[in-house]
Write a protein that holds these residues in place. Structure first.
Motif, PDB file in Angstrom:
ATOM      1  N   PRO A 187       0.659  -1.506   0.038  1.00  0.00           N
ATOM      2  CA  PRO A 187       0.120  -0.024   0.026  1.00  0.00           C
ATOM      3  C   PRO A 187       0.769   1.156   0.149  1.00  0.00           C
ATOM      4  N   PHE A 188       0.211   2.234  -0.725  1.00  0.00           N
ATOM      5  CA  PHE A 188       1.105   3.592  -0.624  1.00  0.00           C
ATOM      6  C   PHE A 188       0.033   4.752  -0.871  1.00  0.00           C
ATOM      7  N   SER A 189       0.460   5.893  -0.389  1.00  0.00           N
ATOM      8  CA  SER A 189      -0.346   7.077  -0.753  1.00  0.00           C
ATOM      9  C   SER A 189      -0.441   7.192  -2.258  1.00  0.00           C
ATOM     10  N   PRO A 190      -1.285   7.965  -2.807  1.00  0.00           N
ATOM     11  CA  PRO A 190      -1.560   8.108  -4.162  1.00  0.00           C
ATOM     12  C   PRO A 190      -0.091   8.564  -4.890  1.00  0.00           C
ATOM     13  N   ALA A 191       0.304   9.577  -4.244  1.00  0.00           N
ATOM     14  CA  ALA A 191       1.764  10.415  -4.593  1.00  0.00           C
ATOM     15  C   ALA A 191       2.810   9.356  -4.668  1.00  0.00           C
ATOM     16  N   ASP A 192       2.931   8.541  -3.570  1.00  0.00           N
ATOM     17  CA  ASP A 192       3.830   7.591  -3.480  1.00  0.00           C
ATOM     18  C   ASP A 192       3.794   6.351  -4.358  1.00  0.00           C
ATOM     19  N   ALA A 193       2.563   6.196  -4.775  1.00  0.00           N
ATOM     20  CA  ALA A 193       2.128   4.973  -5.573  1.00  0.00           C
ATOM     21  C   ALA A 193       2.646   5.293  -6.844  1.00  0.00           C
ATOM     22  N   ILE A 194       2.430   6.620  -7.428  1.00  0.00           N
ATOM     23  CA  ILE A 194       2.825   7.144  -8.633  1.00  0.00           C
ATOM     24  C   ILE A 194       4.329   6.882  -8.867  1.00  0.00           C
ATOM     25  N   ARG A 195       5.319   7.468  -7.678  1.00  0.00           N
ATOM     26  CA  ARG A 195       6.570   7.374  -7.754  1.00  0.00           C
ATOM     27  C   ARG A 195       7.080   5.694  -7.670  1.00  0.00           C
ATOM     28  N   ALA A 196       6.217   4.947  -7.143  1.00  0.00           N
ATOM     29  CA  ALA A 196       6.404   3.640  -7.032  1.00  0.00           C
ATOM     30  C   ALA A 196       6.636   3.143  -8.351  1.00  0.00           C
ATOM     31  N   ILE A 197       5.459   3.405  -9.322  1.00  0.00           N
ATOM     32  CA  ILE A 197       5.285   2.905 -10.662  1.00  0.00           C
ATOM     33  C   ILE A 197       6.573   3.361 -11.467  1.00  0.00           C
ATOM     34  N   GLN A 198       7.025   4.397 -11.175  1.00  0.00           N
ATOM     35  CA  GLN A 198       8.198   5.255 -11.896  1.00  0.00           C
ATOM     36  C   GLN A 198       9.345   4.344 -11.349  1.00  0.00           C
ATOM     37  N   ILE A 199       9.544   4.282 -10.157  1.00  0.00           N
ATOM     38  CA  ILE A 199      10.783   3.439  -9.713  1.00  0.00           C
ATOM     39  C   ILE A 199      10.823   1.801 -10.433  1.00  0.00           C
ATOM     40  N   THR A 200       9.824   1.368 -10.009  1.00  0.00           N
ATOM     41  CA  THR A 200       9.777  -0.106 -10.660  1.00  0.00           C
ATOM     42  C   THR A 200       9.645  -0.459 -12.003  1.00  0.00           C
ATOM     43  N   SER A 201       9.299   0.547 -12.875  1.00  0.00           N
ATOM     44  CA  SER A 201       9.263   0.571 -14.276  1.00  0.00           C
ATOM     45  C   SER A 201      10.717   0.618 -14.651  1.00  0.00           C
ATOM     46  N   ARG A 202      11.822   0.793 -13.799  1.00  0.00           N
ATOM     47  CA  ARG A 202      13.095   0.763 -14.138  1.00  0.00           C
ATOM     48  C   ARG A 202      13.777  -0.498 -14.154  1.00  0.00           C
ATOM     49  N   PHE A 203      12.756  -1.417 -13.437  1.00  0.00           N
ATOM     50  CA  PHE A 203      13.496  -2.898 -13.256  1.00  0.00           C
ATOM     51  C   PHE A 203      12.539  -3.748 -13.654  1.00  0.00           C
ATOM     52  N   PRO A 204      12.557  -3.859 -15.380  1.00  0.00           N
ATOM     53  CA  PRO A 204      11.807  -4.864 -16.048  1.00  0.00           C
ATOM     54  C   PRO A 204      12.204  -6.432 -15.767  1.00  0.00           C
ATOM     55  N   SER A 205      13.390  -6.591 -15.358  1.00  0.00           N
ATOM     56  CA  SER A 205      13.963  -8.054 -15.359  1.00  0.00           C
ATOM     57  C   SER A 205      13.629  -8.517 -13.770  1.00  0.00           C
ATOM     58  N   VAL A 206      12.932  -7.661 -12.914  1.00  0.00           N
ATOM     59  CA  VAL A 206      12.549  -8.151 -11.467  1.00  0.00           C
ATOM     60  C   VAL A 206      11.208  -7.729 -11.322  1.00  0.00           C
ATOM     61  N   HIS A 207      10.115  -8.085 -12.324  1.00  0.00           N
ATOM     62  CA  HIS A 207       8.924  -8.095 -12.256  1.00  0.00           C
ATOM     63  C   HIS A 207       8.452  -6.604 -12.858  1.00  0.00           C
ATOM     64  N   GLY A 208       9.194  -5.517 -12.555  1.00  0.00           N
ATOM     65  CA  GLY A 208       8.745  -4.180 -13.491  1.00  0.00           C
ATOM     66  C   GLY A 208       7.705  -3.303 -12.651  1.00  0.00           C
ATOM     67  N   ALA A 209       7.129  -2.526 -13.485  1.00  0.00           N
ATOM     68  CA  ALA A 209       5.942  -1.897 -13.125  1.00  0.00           C
ATOM     69  C   ALA A 209       5.000  -2.817 -12.662  1.00  0.00           C
ATOM     70  N   PRO A 210       4.191  -2.183 -11.540  1.00  0.00           N
ATOM     71  CA  PRO A 210       2.931  -2.727 -11.129  1.00  0.00           C
ATOM     72  C   PRO A 210       1.860  -3.326 -12.410  1.00  0.00           C
ATOM     73  N   ILE A 211       1.225  -4.371 -12.059  1.00  0.00           N
ATOM     74  CA  ILE A 211       0.376  -4.721 -13.112  1.00  0.00           C
ATOM     75  C   ILE A 211      -1.081  -4.199 -12.758  1.00  0.00           C
TER      76      ILE A 211
END
Lengths: 269, 269
Positions: B173-197
């Motif tokens: 769980p994240f606040s909306p602003a942190d969720a947006i940031r978490a999407i940006q950060i994890t998008s950079r890691f496609p070889s370890v699950h990447g962005a949320p689905i």
């Protein structure tokens, strides 16, 4: 409202051709769908004595107020945005404000321009909407052929001099998976509002009713969609209206400046 | 459960030192917090005759099943992940499955390895959690010191041979602003699950009660937070359990393979 140009001409013009058509009176009204692929910008013109405060305001609030070009005092040209570009003639319509009151809506600024005026061109979400559409996402306001929904939020801008007020946001609804994709795509465009500032939970940012936008038109939100909120270029206009400066000029609603920059070149990745 | 190493030693080991400590019996149990900065992976070992189907399954489902390394048949080494790396000895615990039943939990595979076995190492969200934490986001399961919440969804994997089943997701769980940031950060890691689905709206992906995860532990979700869902490496394990192959080996829960890859090097940007 097309005058001597057809819809198909609008859609195949370059930025420079579009400006020339506007300048020569062959094209009036809205710039939406004009010269696809080229960056359009919001116009703000202020006297030099408060332009510094406004520049500082934009610097402190880059998400709602991304400056993509500004003039030297008294110079209506911004060669970086277009070699021939002239802020006095190249927009289809203007609004002139005195002490916060709308006093005139001229078709050009030739008789209004002054040696102490500074022009600011502020990025707009047309640029990233093009990238969303190119990716195959449905942008609801485009699909419905209406203006995007805009809302005043409870999020304060960082103030500077007389300029202060809430962040205004645009709202576009997406399915959760498309919302994630939209965040990825718009993150690549930091100079035109960039990533959303909020998602879901409109009440958290002071929005009570998504069907009653403060500006623009309401759009349908389907079951299971999330509202996604981007900082909006209407923010500086609302802030200027509230600050009631002695003199200001803005573009008329929807009558933006078309530049020579390509939207795709604003992408950082 | 640390044996001859202290907590501070765990936190300053390299990947190679961590594997050596495991191999020499100086370190057992979970690999969480071991060798920070180094990529850890889930282990799947299958006989060659069904390994091809499993490889195809992973290729068709890269978000839940990102393969970061695999062996030649019969070879327990993966030099790309670590020159000395030996899948038979370098994990703290293993599970041996026959016809879908757990039959043994050995501390090494020296007496189980066979010439027809193929080992797969699959990326895990530890890698991107490190990037989220480094950015200053609160990762709730880390803050609470519990295992991440995992859920079976109604989203089917693309099947391959006997391998089929639902995508399993982790939820943070994240606040909306942190969720947006978490999407940006994890998008950079496609070889370890990447962005949320998926984000928000758990019912849309078949999750009824966020307080009752199918695997792992529940975490607190605060008012105004959005649940954010990432594809999870438990997916292939659940799929293998359902396929009931004659023989399979996996890592014991939490006892992952530590590699020489740096998490930061998995970032595409």
């Amino acid at each position: 409202m097309l005058e001597q140009s057809t819809r198909s001409e609008r859609g195949s013009m370059t930025g420079e051709e579009a400006r020339r058509a506007v300048r020569e009176g062959r094209l009036s009204c809205q710039t939406s769908s004009l010269a696809p692929g080229y960056v359009q910008g919001n116009l703000v013109v202020l006297p030099q004595d408060i332009a510094g405060d406004f520049l500082r305001f934009c610097q402190r609030n880059p998400k709602p107020c991304p400056i993509i070009g500004m003039t030297e005092p008294g110079d209506p040209h911004i060669p970086d945005l277009g070699v021939d570009l002239d802020l006095r003639t190249d927009l289809p319509g203007y609004r002139v404000w005195r002490d916060g009151e709308l006093v005139e809506e001229p078709g050009d600024l030739l008789s209004h321009w002054r040696d102490d005026l500074v022009g600011f061109v502020i990025g707009c979400s047309f640029s990233f909407e093009e990238a969303l559409l190119a990716d195959g996402l449905e942008v609801r306001n485009v699909a419905e052929g209406v203006n995007v929904s805009m809302f005043r939020t409870s999020i304060p801008c960082a103030p500077a001099g007389p300029f202060a007020g809430p962040v205004v946001v645009t709202m576009r609804p997406f399915s959760p998976a498309d919302a994630i994709r939209a965040i990825q795509i718009t993150s690549r465009f930091p100079s035109v509002h960039g990533a959303p500032i909020h998602i879901g939970q409109p009440e958290q940012i002071g929005i009570r009713d998504l069907s009653k936008p403060d500006y623009g038109d309401p759009v349908a939100i389907r079951d299971g969609e999330l509202p996604v909120f981007w900082a909006c270029g209407v923010t500086p206009q609302a802030v200027i209206a509230a600050a009631r400066p002695p003199f200001a000029i803005t573009h008329a609603p929807g009558a933006m400046l078309v530049t020579d920059l390509k939207n795709s070149r604003l992408s950082i990745l």
